[in-house]
Scaffold this motif. Structure first.
Motif, PDB file in Angstrom:
ATOM      1  N   VAL A   1      -0.330  -1.891   7.683  1.00  0.00           N
ATOM      2  CA  VAL A   1      -0.650  -3.081   6.893  1.00  0.00           C
ATOM      3  C   VAL A   1      -0.810  -4.244   7.862  1.00  0.00           C
ATOM      4  CG1 VAL A   1       0.064  -4.565   4.981  1.00  0.00           C
ATOM      5  CG2 VAL A   1       0.747  -2.155   5.007  1.00  0.00           C
ATOM      6  N   LEU A   2      -2.002  -4.853   7.843  1.00  0.00           N
ATOM      7  CA  LEU A   2      -2.332  -5.910   8.795  1.00  0.00           C
ATOM      8  C   LEU A   2      -2.069  -7.312   8.262  1.00  0.00           C
ATOM      9  CD1 LEU A   2      -5.735  -4.404   9.931  1.00  0.00           C
ATOM     10  CD2 LEU A   2      -3.494  -4.123  11.019  1.00  0.00           C
ATOM     11  N   GLY A   3      -2.033  -7.457   6.940  1.00  0.00           N
ATOM     12  CA  GLY A   3      -1.837  -8.776   6.356  1.00  0.00           C
ATOM     13  C   GLY A   3      -1.969  -8.713   4.848  1.00  0.00           C
ATOM     14  N   GLU A   4      -2.018  -9.888   4.225  1.00  0.00           N
ATOM     15  CA  GLU A   4      -2.132  -9.947   2.770  1.00  0.00           C
ATOM     16  C   GLU A   4      -2.844 -11.228   2.351  1.00  0.00           C
ATOM     17  OE1 GLU A   4       1.953 -11.736   1.053  1.00  0.00           O
ATOM     18  OE2 GLU A   4       2.173  -9.797   2.060  1.00  0.00           O
ATOM     19  N   PHE A   5      -3.324 -11.230   1.120  1.00  0.00           N
ATOM     20  CA  PHE A   5      -3.955 -12.426   0.565  1.00  0.00           C
ATOM     21  C   PHE A   5      -3.806 -12.409  -0.952  1.00  0.00           C
ATOM     22  CE2 PHE A   5      -7.184  -9.173   0.897  1.00  0.00           C
ATOM     23  CZ  PHE A   5      -7.915  -9.257  -0.270  1.00  0.00           C
ATOM     24  N   GLU A   6      -3.886 -13.586  -1.539  1.00  0.00           N
ATOM     25  CA  GLU A   6      -3.788 -13.723  -2.984  1.00  0.00           C
ATOM     26  C   GLU A   6      -5.142 -13.383  -3.603  1.00  0.00           C
ATOM     27  OE1 GLU A   6      -0.847 -14.380  -4.535  1.00  0.00           O
ATOM     28  OE2 GLU A   6      -0.071 -14.230  -2.484  1.00  0.00           O
ATOM     29  N   CYS A   7      -5.115 -12.568  -4.667  1.00  0.00           N
ATOM     30  CA  CYS A   7      -6.355 -12.174  -5.330  1.00  0.00           C
ATOM     31  C   CYS A   7      -6.037 -11.761  -6.757  1.00  0.00           C
ATOM     32  CB  CYS A   7      -7.003 -11.018  -4.566  1.00  0.00           C
ATOM     33  SG  CYS A   7      -8.570 -10.498  -5.256  1.00  0.00           S
ATOM     34  N   LYS A   8      -6.639 -12.434  -7.713  1.00  0.00           N
ATOM     35  CA  LYS A   8      -6.386 -12.143  -9.126  1.00  0.00           C
ATOM     36  C   LYS A   8      -6.926 -10.778  -9.544  1.00  0.00           C
ATOM     37  CE  LYS A   8      -6.289 -16.965 -10.330  1.00  0.00           C
ATOM     38  NZ  LYS A   8      -6.920 -18.064 -11.024  1.00  0.00           N
ATOM     39  N   LYS A   9      -7.809 -10.197  -8.746  1.00  0.00           N
ATOM     40  CA  LYS A   9      -8.392  -8.884  -9.029  1.00  0.00           C
ATOM     41  C   LYS A   9      -7.330  -7.776  -9.027  1.00  0.00           C
ATOM     42  CE  LYS A   9     -11.348  -5.733  -6.466  1.00  0.00           C
ATOM     43  NZ  LYS A   9     -12.295  -5.623  -5.365  1.00  0.00           N
ATOM     44  N   TYR A  10      -6.268  -7.963  -8.265  1.00  0.00           N
ATOM     45  CA  TYR A  10      -5.224  -6.951  -8.124  1.00  0.00           C
ATOM     46  C   TYR A  10      -4.029  -7.269  -9.011  1.00  0.00           C
ATOM     47  CZ  TYR A  10      -7.833  -5.446  -4.038  1.00  0.00           C
ATOM     48  OH  TYR A  10      -8.818  -4.987  -3.204  1.00  0.00           O
ATOM     49  N   VAL A  11      -3.420  -6.227  -9.591  1.00  0.00           N
ATOM     50  CA  VAL A  11      -2.217  -6.395 -10.399  1.00  0.00           C
ATOM     51  C   VAL A  11      -1.139  -7.025  -9.525  1.00  0.00           C
ATOM     52  CG1 VAL A  11      -0.413  -5.176 -11.674  1.00  0.00           C
ATOM     53  CG2 VAL A  11      -2.781  -4.405 -11.832  1.00  0.00           C
ATOM     54  N   GLY A  12      -0.507  -8.042 -10.015  1.00  0.00           N
ATOM     55  CA  GLY A  12       0.505  -8.739  -9.234  1.00  0.00           C
ATOM     56  C   GLY A  12      -0.056  -9.904  -8.436  1.00  0.00           C
ATOM     57  N   GLY A  13      -1.373  -9.971  -8.303  1.00  0.00           N
ATOM     58  CA  GLY A  13      -2.018 -11.102  -7.644  1.00  0.00           C
ATOM     59  C   GLY A  13      -2.012 -11.101  -6.123  1.00  0.00           C
ATOM     60  N   THR A  14      -1.506 -10.043  -5.502  1.00  0.00           N
ATOM     61  CA  THR A  14      -1.480  -9.981  -4.041  1.00  0.00           C
ATOM     62  C   THR A  14      -2.119  -8.687  -3.564  1.00  0.00           C
ATOM     63  OG1 THR A  14       0.570 -11.256  -3.978  1.00  0.00           O
ATOM     64  CG2 THR A  14      -0.006 -10.051  -1.986  1.00  0.00           C
ATOM     65  N   ALA A  15      -2.998  -8.812  -2.583  1.00  0.00           N
ATOM     66  CA  ALA A  15      -3.645  -7.655  -1.971  1.00  0.00           C
ATOM     67  C   ALA A  15      -3.180  -7.533  -0.529  1.00  0.00           C
ATOM     68  CB  ALA A  15      -5.160  -7.828  -2.006  1.00  0.00           C
ATOM     69  N   CYS A  16      -3.124  -6.307  -0.039  1.00  0.00           N
ATOM     70  CA  CYS A  16      -2.779  -6.052   1.357  1.00  0.00           C
ATOM     71  C   CYS A  16      -3.987  -5.466   2.068  1.00  0.00           C
ATOM     72  CB  CYS A  16      -1.621  -5.071   1.449  1.00  0.00           C
ATOM     73  SG  CYS A  16      -0.056  -5.767   0.942  1.00  0.00           S
ATOM     74  N   ILE A  17      -4.142  -5.832   3.322  1.00  0.00           N
ATOM     75  CA  ILE A  17      -5.206  -5.305   4.170  1.00  0.00           C
ATOM     76  C   ILE A  17      -4.612  -4.113   4.918  1.00  0.00           C
ATOM     77  CG2 ILE A  17      -6.813  -5.837   6.037  1.00  0.00           C
ATOM     78  CD1 ILE A  17      -6.163  -8.872   5.256  1.00  0.00           C
ATOM     79  N   ILE A  18      -5.181  -2.922   4.677  1.00  0.00           N
ATOM     80  CA  ILE A  18      -4.610  -1.718   5.283  1.00  0.00           C
ATOM     81  C   ILE A  18      -5.621  -1.032   6.193  1.00  0.00           C
ATOM     82  CG2 ILE A  18      -2.969  -1.370   3.415  1.00  0.00           C
ATOM     83  CD1 ILE A  18      -4.777   0.929   2.408  1.00  0.00           C
TER      84      ILE A  18
ATOM     85  N   ASP B   1     -10.719   3.235   8.840  1.00  0.00           N
ATOM     86  CA  ASP B   1     -11.306   2.201   7.994  1.00  0.00           C
ATOM     87  C   ASP B   1     -10.276   1.132   7.652  1.00  0.00           C
ATOM     88  OD1 ASP B   1     -13.984   3.279   7.480  1.00  0.00           O
ATOM     89  OD2 ASP B   1     -12.938   4.861   6.377  1.00  0.00           O
ATOM     90  N   VAL B   2     -10.785  -0.042   7.286  1.00  0.00           N
ATOM     91  CA  VAL B   2      -9.943  -1.145   6.832  1.00  0.00           C
ATOM     92  C   VAL B   2     -10.406  -1.522   5.433  1.00  0.00           C
ATOM     93  CG1 VAL B   2      -9.290  -3.558   7.212  1.00  0.00           C
ATOM     94  CG2 VAL B   2      -9.602  -2.033   9.164  1.00  0.00           C
ATOM     95  N   ILE B   3      -9.468  -1.550   4.477  1.00  0.00           N
ATOM     96  CA  ILE B   3      -9.778  -1.972   3.112  1.00  0.00           C
ATOM     97  C   ILE B   3      -8.612  -2.801   2.590  1.00  0.00           C
ATOM     98  CG2 ILE B   3     -11.224   0.037   2.606  1.00  0.00           C
ATOM     99  CD1 ILE B   3      -8.864   1.077   0.872  1.00  0.00           C
ATOM    100  N   SER B   4      -8.784  -3.347   1.400  1.00  0.00           N
ATOM    101  CA  SER B   4      -7.680  -4.032   0.752  1.00  0.00           C
ATOM    102  C   SER B   4      -7.271  -3.253  -0.489  1.00  0.00           C
ATOM    103  CB  SER B   4      -8.067  -5.469   0.380  1.00  0.00           C
ATOM    104  OG  SER B   4      -9.117  -5.478  -0.552  1.00  0.00           O
ATOM    105  N   VAL B   5      -5.974  -3.273  -0.766  1.00  0.00           N
ATOM    106  CA  VAL B   5      -5.425  -2.612  -1.952  1.00  0.00           C
ATOM    107  C   VAL B   5      -4.370  -3.530  -2.554  1.00  0.00           C
ATOM    108  CG1 VAL B   5      -5.798  -0.272  -1.089  1.00  0.00           C
ATOM    109  CG2 VAL B   5      -3.606  -1.363  -0.691  1.00  0.00           C
ATOM    110  N   GLY B   6      -4.069  -3.311  -3.818  1.00  0.00           N
ATOM    111  CA  GLY B   6      -2.991  -4.064  -4.441  1.00  0.00           C
ATOM    112  C   GLY B   6      -1.668  -3.760  -3.762  1.00  0.00           C
ATOM    113  N   LYS B   7      -0.853  -4.765  -3.564  1.00  0.00           N
ATOM    114  CA  LYS B   7       0.425  -4.605  -2.860  1.00  0.00           C
ATOM    115  C   LYS B   7       1.315  -3.565  -3.537  1.00  0.00           C
ATOM    116  CE  LYS B   7       3.778  -7.485  -0.490  1.00  0.00           C
ATOM    117  NZ  LYS B   7       4.155  -8.879  -0.215  1.00  0.00           N
ATOM    118  N   GLY B   8       1.179  -3.434  -4.849  1.00  0.00           N
ATOM    119  CA  GLY B   8       1.978  -2.467  -5.597  1.00  0.00           C
ATOM    120  C   GLY B   8       1.645  -1.020  -5.309  1.00  0.00           C
ATOM    121  N   MET B   9       0.534  -0.756  -4.637  1.00  0.00           N
ATOM    122  CA  MET B   9       0.151   0.618  -4.293  1.00  0.00           C
ATOM    123  C   MET B   9       0.825   1.101  -3.012  1.00  0.00           C
ATOM    124  SD  MET B   9      -3.875   0.770  -5.243  1.00  0.00           S
ATOM    125  CE  MET B   9      -3.910   2.546  -5.031  1.00  0.00           C
TER     126      MET B   9
END
Length: 76
Positions: A37-54, A59-67
């Motif tokens: 996990v490289l970092g995180e950002f706020e995003c309403k698209k993801y449940v909980g409002g926080t996404a992580c950059i993995i 590959d590098v993608i973002s996923v909801g922090k709850g995953m």
């Protein structure tokens, strides 16, 4: 966006894949397992409002922090 000073190890508990809409070509495939996990950002698209950059060494993608289940939460 917040990039961590030190990457954090986490366990991705679902497999993820994305397919190109027009030609059906696979864009990425993440197997469940350990990721960086490289970092995180706020995003309403993801449940909980926080996404992580993995990163899975390919590959590098973002996923909801709850995953993710964080192994080393010192950096958070």
């Amino acid at each position: 966006m917040r990039l961590y000073d030190k990457p954090i190890k986490a366990y991705l508990h679902n497999e993820l894949s994305a397919v190109e809409e027009h030609d059906g070509e696979l864009i990425y495939f993440f197997e469940k397992g350990y990721v960086t996990v490289l970092g995180e950002f706020e995003c309403k698209k993801y449940v909980g409002g926080t996404a992580c950059i993995i990163f899975n060494q390919e590959d590098v993608i973002s996923v909801g922090k709850g995953m993710l289940r964080f192994v080393d939460e010192e950096g958070l």
